[in-house]
Write a protein that holds these residues in place. Structure first.
Motif, PDB file in Angstrom:
ATOM      1  N   LEU A 153     124.619 -61.163  80.944  1.00 55.92           N
ATOM      2  CA  LEU A 153     123.678 -60.562  79.912  1.00 55.92           C
ATOM      3  C   LEU A 153     122.367 -60.812  80.484  1.00 55.92           C
ATOM      4  O   LEU A 153     121.971 -61.497  81.191  1.00 55.92           O
ATOM      5  CB  LEU A 153     123.971 -61.241  78.687  1.00 55.92           C
ATOM      6  N   PRO A 154     121.617 -59.659  80.111  1.00 57.99           N
ATOM      7  CA  PRO A 154     120.016 -59.817  80.604  1.00 57.99           C
ATOM      8  C   PRO A 154     119.197 -60.787  79.712  1.00 57.99           C
ATOM      9  O   PRO A 154     119.503 -61.089  78.468  1.00 57.99           O
ATOM     10  CB  PRO A 154     119.367 -58.328  80.367  1.00 57.99           C
ATOM     11  N   GLY A 155     118.275 -61.147  80.167  1.00 60.19           N
ATOM     12  CA  GLY A 155     116.938 -61.806  79.433  1.00 60.19           C
ATOM     13  C   GLY A 155     117.412 -63.044  78.638  1.00 60.19           C
ATOM     14  O   GLY A 155     116.601 -63.436  77.865  1.00 60.19           O
ATOM     15  N   GLY A 156     118.439 -63.767  79.346  1.00 61.35           N
ATOM     16  CA  GLY A 156     118.822 -64.856  78.716  1.00 61.35           C
ATOM     17  C   GLY A 156     119.245 -64.967  77.349  1.00 61.35           C
ATOM     18  O   GLY A 156     119.523 -66.023  76.554  1.00 61.35           O
ATOM     19  N   ALA A 164     123.058 -44.046  85.811  1.00 60.62           N
ATOM     20  CA  ALA A 164     123.851 -44.510  86.851  1.00 60.62           C
ATOM     21  C   ALA A 164     123.962 -46.106  87.251  1.00 60.62           C
ATOM     22  O   ALA A 164     124.802 -46.696  87.559  1.00 60.62           O
ATOM     23  CB  ALA A 164     123.400 -43.803  88.136  1.00 60.62           C
ATOM     24  N   ALA A 165     122.943 -46.594  86.664  1.00 65.45           N
ATOM     25  CA  ALA A 165     122.678 -47.980  86.875  1.00 65.45           C
ATOM     26  C   ALA A 165     123.618 -48.952  85.985  1.00 65.45           C
ATOM     27  O   ALA A 165     123.994 -49.939  86.384  1.00 65.45           O
ATOM     28  CB  ALA A 165     121.288 -48.599  86.486  1.00 65.45           C
ATOM     29  N   LEU A 166     124.354 -48.181  85.079  1.00 65.72           N
ATOM     30  CA  LEU A 166     125.181 -48.831  84.221  1.00 65.72           C
ATOM     31  C   LEU A 166     126.693 -48.851  84.849  1.00 65.72           C
ATOM     32  O   LEU A 166     127.491 -49.797  84.688  1.00 65.72           O
ATOM     33  CB  LEU A 166     125.542 -48.254  82.773  1.00 65.72           C
ATOM     34  N   VAL A 219     117.939 -54.017  66.278  1.00 62.71           N
ATOM     35  CA  VAL A 219     118.863 -54.258  67.447  1.00 62.71           C
ATOM     36  C   VAL A 219     118.229 -53.644  68.647  1.00 62.71           C
ATOM     37  O   VAL A 219     117.556 -52.862  68.573  1.00 62.71           O
ATOM     38  CB  VAL A 219     120.271 -53.640  66.972  1.00 62.71           C
ATOM     39  N   ILE A 220     118.446 -54.095  69.879  1.00 63.59           N
ATOM     40  CA  ILE A 220     118.015 -53.701  71.103  1.00 63.59           C
ATOM     41  C   ILE A 220     119.221 -53.278  71.741  1.00 63.59           C
ATOM     42  O   ILE A 220     120.069 -54.104  72.149  1.00 63.59           O
ATOM     43  CB  ILE A 220     117.036 -54.962  71.729  1.00 63.59           C
ATOM     44  N   TYR A 221     119.147 -52.011  72.128  1.00 64.34           N
ATOM     45  CA  TYR A 221     119.909 -51.483  73.240  1.00 64.34           C
ATOM     46  C   TYR A 221     119.512 -51.415  74.656  1.00 64.34           C
ATOM     47  O   TYR A 221     118.594 -50.822  74.686  1.00 64.34           O
ATOM     48  CB  TYR A 221     120.763 -50.171  72.756  1.00 64.34           C
ATOM     49  N   THR A 222     120.298 -52.091  75.497  1.00 58.23           N
ATOM     50  CA  THR A 222     119.747 -51.816  76.895  1.00 58.23           C
ATOM     51  C   THR A 222     120.942 -52.066  77.716  1.00 58.23           C
ATOM     52  O   THR A 222     121.947 -52.546  77.529  1.00 58.23           O
ATOM     53  CB  THR A 222     118.393 -52.775  77.061  1.00 58.23           C
ATOM     54  N   ASN A 223     120.690 -52.005  79.209  1.00 54.64           N
ATOM     55  CA  ASN A 223     121.496 -52.390  80.178  1.00 54.64           C
ATOM     56  C   ASN A 223     120.501 -53.359  81.170  1.00 54.64           C
ATOM     57  O   ASN A 223     119.350 -53.687  80.893  1.00 54.64           O
ATOM     58  CB  ASN A 223     121.935 -51.295  80.842  1.00 54.64           C
ATOM     59  N   ARG A 224     121.544 -54.249  81.913  1.00 58.44           N
ATOM     60  CA  ARG A 224     121.001 -55.348  82.718  1.00 58.44           C
ATOM     61  C   ARG A 224     120.050 -54.720  83.528  1.00 58.44           C
ATOM     62  O   ARG A 224     118.782 -55.392  83.653  1.00 58.44           O
ATOM     63  CB  ARG A 224     122.058 -56.171  83.330  1.00 58.44           C
ATOM     64  N   VAL A 227     116.582 -48.586  74.822  1.00 57.75           N
ATOM     65  CA  VAL A 227     115.653 -48.679  75.975  1.00 57.75           C
ATOM     66  C   VAL A 227     116.199 -48.505  77.149  1.00 57.75           C
ATOM     67  O   VAL A 227     117.015 -49.589  77.404  1.00 57.75           O
ATOM     68  CB  VAL A 227     114.570 -49.846  75.721  1.00 57.75           C
ATOM     69  N   GLU A 228     116.173 -47.468  77.679  1.00 52.48           N
ATOM     70  CA  GLU A 228     116.737 -47.085  79.170  1.00 52.48           C
ATOM     71  C   GLU A 228     116.231 -46.335  79.865  1.00 52.48           C
ATOM     72  O   GLU A 228     115.112 -45.592  79.553  1.00 52.48           O
ATOM     73  CB  GLU A 228     118.388 -46.959  78.763  1.00 52.48           C
TER      74      GLU A 228
END
Length: 343
Positions: A306-309, A10-12, A272-277, A240-241
């Motif tokens: 984008l996350p993490g810089g 839901a955060a997405l 590759v890293i898949y994630t959301n903010r 990672v989510e």
């Protein structure tokens, strides 16, 4: 991207926003204007509820990949007149383009499907296909990108030839989860995507509450996640989510580092890293330790910050259509092949 019985978190599902981060695929407005005030000003693209630029209008200074379909999160008609307060999606009949660039209106979200172009300064009605069937618009020329999808056992039997015919050119296929589970559709999907002519890769759904990052990387590599420089195999991806699995940000960063290090040691590629903010901020403390990994960013609608810089996204998961995750590679078809080949 889905775990077993897991859908996009839901955060997405964020409300549409006009904030665009580095690497955004939207065009800058030609002139400054007061955004979203119901007045069609210089530098804006305006959609009208009625034909012939009549009724309430909705003014935009950026491209929008999905207007949204429900209040209060959708983009709505702001100006006075018929339709005021209704969502713009599938409710517009005419336009006025004051941006100084060509604007394309699309039938589907994500700048897809049937389309109609409006030159700078043009006023006009949407054609019979687009009238009351408008889902997105792009200001200016489209940047280079490649359409892709990601799949798992949740998607059932895939028609890969049909996907290729629709314009899909790459795919990520779920291979593993945790340290004991393998996706029963992996082999069929992985081979099917390649046989259809696509560049494809595998992904692993992380379970940081279980085995170590190193152990899960080995499980992934041994069950479909290996990479080779053949020009059509993408590097493996770590998904990672979800929750933070009761880990502190420091512990989560250490877990991810162990996975990344083991994958690189064995395959010669950084995964590759898949994630959301939201997840990255909450569960890693918005760590900036993984810039050597390409970012696969999940954020429906607009790209956002984008996350993490990370300075750019390599892949953007921008929508879910008919239960199928939709992705865009940030570059040309040639660049996608080079990315696959690490060249």
């Amino acid at each position: 991207m889905r775990r077993t019985h897991f859908k996009l978190t839901a955060a997405l599902v964020a409300a549409p926003t006009l904030l665009l981060g580095a690497g955004a695929l939207t065009a800058a407005p030609a002139h400054a204007a007061t955004a979203r005030n119901g007045v069609c000003e210089t530098g804006e693209f305006c959609l009208y509820y009625n034909s012939n630029e009549a009724g309430s209008l909705s003014d935009f200074s950026t491209s929008i990949s999905d207007y949204g379909a429900t209040q209060p999160s959708c983009y709505d008609f702001k100006g006075p007149g018929n339709g005021k307060g209704l969502c713009v999606k599938n409710n517009a009949a005419s336009v006025w383009n004051r941006t100084g660039k060509t604007v394309t209106v699309y039938y589907n979200s994500g700048y897809a499907g049937a389309s109609q172009k409006f030159a700078s300064g043009a006023k006009g009605n949407l054609n019979s296909t687009l009238k009351n069937n408008n889902a997105s618009h792009r200001i200016g020329a489209a940047p280079a990108s490649v359409h892709g999808i990601d799949v798992s056992d949740n998607n059932g039997t895939m028609n890969w030839a049909s996907q290729y015919s629709s314009g899909v050119r790459f795919a990520y296929v779920k291979a593993t989860e945790g340290s004991t589970w393998t996706d029963p559709t992996y082999s069929r999907n992985y081979k099917g995507a390649r046989n259809a002519g696509m560049i494809r890769g595998a992904y692993h759904f992380a379970n940081p509450a279980g085995a170590s990052g190193k152990v899960q990387a080995d499980w992934f590599i041994n069950h479909g996640g290996a990479w080779k420089a053949d020009g059509y195999t993408l590097p493996g991806a770590l998904d990672v989510e979800g929750t933070c699995y009761s880990k502190t940000p420091a512990a989560m960063v250490s877990w991810i580092k162990a996975f990344v290090a083991e994958y690189k040691a064995r395959e010669g590629r950084t995964p590759v890293i898949y994630t959301n903010r939201s997840w990255w901020q909450d569960c890693t403390g918005n760590s900036t330790a993984f810039h050597s990994s390409a970012l696969w960013f999940a954020h429906p609608g607009t790209l956002g910050t984008l996350p993490g810089g990370w300075g750019k996204q390599t892949i953007w998961q921008y929508a879910v259509t008919n239960n199928l995750d939709q992705d865009r590679f940030n570059g040309s078809a040639a660049a996608l092949k080079s990315f696959a080949n690490n060249s």
